[in-house]
Design a protein around this motif. Structure first.
Motif, mmCIF file in Angstrom:
data_model
loop_
_atom_site.group_PDB
_atom_site.id
_atom_site.type_symbol
_atom_site.label_atom_id
_atom_site.label_comp_id
_atom_site.label_asym_id
_atom_site.label_seq_id
_atom_site.Cartn_x
_atom_site.Cartn_y
_atom_site.Cartn_z
ATOM 1 N N VAL A 1 47.320 34.556 39.100
ATOM 2 C CA VAL A 1 46.897 33.157 39.248
ATOM 3 C C VAL A 1 47.518 32.409 38.075
ATOM 4 O O VAL A 1 47.314 32.790 36.915
ATOM 5 C CB VAL A 1 45.365 33.011 39.233
ATOM 6 C CG1 VAL A 1 44.962 31.542 39.251
ATOM 7 C CG2 VAL A 1 44.755 33.741 40.427
ATOM 8 N N LEU B 1 43.688 37.224 40.797
ATOM 9 C CA LEU B 1 43.019 36.796 42.016
ATOM 10 C C LEU B 1 41.974 37.820 42.434
ATOM 11 O O LEU B 1 42.175 39.023 42.295
ATOM 12 C CB LEU B 1 44.068 36.590 43.115
ATOM 13 C CG LEU B 1 43.612 35.932 44.408
ATOM 14 C CD1 LEU B 1 44.713 35.015 44.948
ATOM 15 C CD2 LEU B 1 43.262 36.986 45.453
ATOM 16 N N LEU C 1 42.040 32.465 46.243
ATOM 17 C CA LEU C 1 41.924 31.528 45.134
ATOM 18 C C LEU C 1 41.416 30.199 45.682
ATOM 19 O O LEU C 1 41.992 29.656 46.626
ATOM 20 C CB LEU C 1 43.287 31.313 44.467
ATOM 21 C CG LEU C 1 43.341 30.193 43.415
ATOM 22 C CD1 LEU C 1 42.492 30.550 42.196
ATOM 23 C CD2 LEU C 1 44.776 29.901 43.009
#
Length: 244
Positions: A157, A214, A224
């Motif tokens: 992420v 994630l 997400l």
């Protein structure tokens, strides 16, 4: 309930409500000013208490919706009528309301939205925070207004723009392990349902830096939950993110 002084989630029945004094007669005995600049570790509820206001009315006046995110340096209007939409694009928000066709529940299903150009003051430089497919598009209705992006547990992420980590934790119900970045005086981005957080509050990050892994915290599957907020109000992230 206050979280790190930056995020507040208040639920019905959590506390008895006392009658609020008139706006021009705060408990401090001073006249309520026109605006208040948010300081570190202040919450919407405590600011309302300070001036003898009702926190829901204060949120409505400043177009702040659940989960009632505020940040240091944000200017809140204490008196006057309510804002009906973000200052930069009221008509665009109305168009998004008409074109959104699906709810904002984290059910893993993609809705439809109409992509529009970002406002002229957009600083640019946005990046996608994850590589997965969009499972749910932005909707202007619902409690969590953002994109649901799929992927595998442990996927990177990434920070969508450079900024400061103003919240990193798991105290906000429905968002799992959440990170909030402040990019400038107007723009925030939020990253929810992470499996692992790799940054802490106060960290400075650059666009593209990996900030989390994630996961599925607060969700039924790895995904997400991603938001962009302008002046505290959620907007369609695809107005800012580059085409894939």
């Amino acid at each position: 309930m206050a979280i790190a002084g930056l995020v507040i989630a208040l639920f019905s029945g959590c506390a008895a409500r006392a009658p609020s004094p008139a706006p021009d007669s705060p408990r401090t005995g001073e006249r309520v000013p026109e605006t208040h600049t948010v300081q570190r570790e202040e919450t919407l509820y405590r600011i309302a208490q300070r001036y003898g206001l009702e926190w829901r009315e204060l949120a409505q006046r400043n177009a702040i919706s659940a989960p009632y995110i505020i940040y240091p340096g944000q200017e809140l209007r204490l008196r006057g009528g309510a804002r009906s939409s973000p200052p930069e694009a009221p008509r665009r928000e109305q168009e998004e309301t008409r074109t959104a066709t699906r709810s904002d529940a984290d059910d893993g299903s993609a809705g439809e939205s109409t992509r529009s150009e970002p406002p002229p003051d957009d600083p640019g430089g946005w990046q996608w925070p994850a590589d997965g497919d969009v499972l749910r598009n932005f909707s202007s209705s619902g409690a969590r207004r953002g994109l649901a992006i799929g992927g595998e547990r442990g996927d990177d992420v990434r920070a969508t723009r450079s900024g400061e980590v103003v919240y990193a934790g798991g105290g906000l119900v429905g968002y799992g392990r959440l990170i909030i970045l402040k990019h400038d005086a107007r723009f925030l981005s939020a990253y929810g349902h992470n499996d692992e957080l790799l940054v802490a509050e106060g960290d400075q990050v650059e666009a593209g830096d990996t900030i989390a892994r994630l996961g599925s915290s607060g969700a039924e599957r790895p995904m997400l939950h991603f938001e962009i907020r302008v002046d505290g109000t959620p907007v369609d992230p695809t107005r800012y993110l580059p085409d894939r």
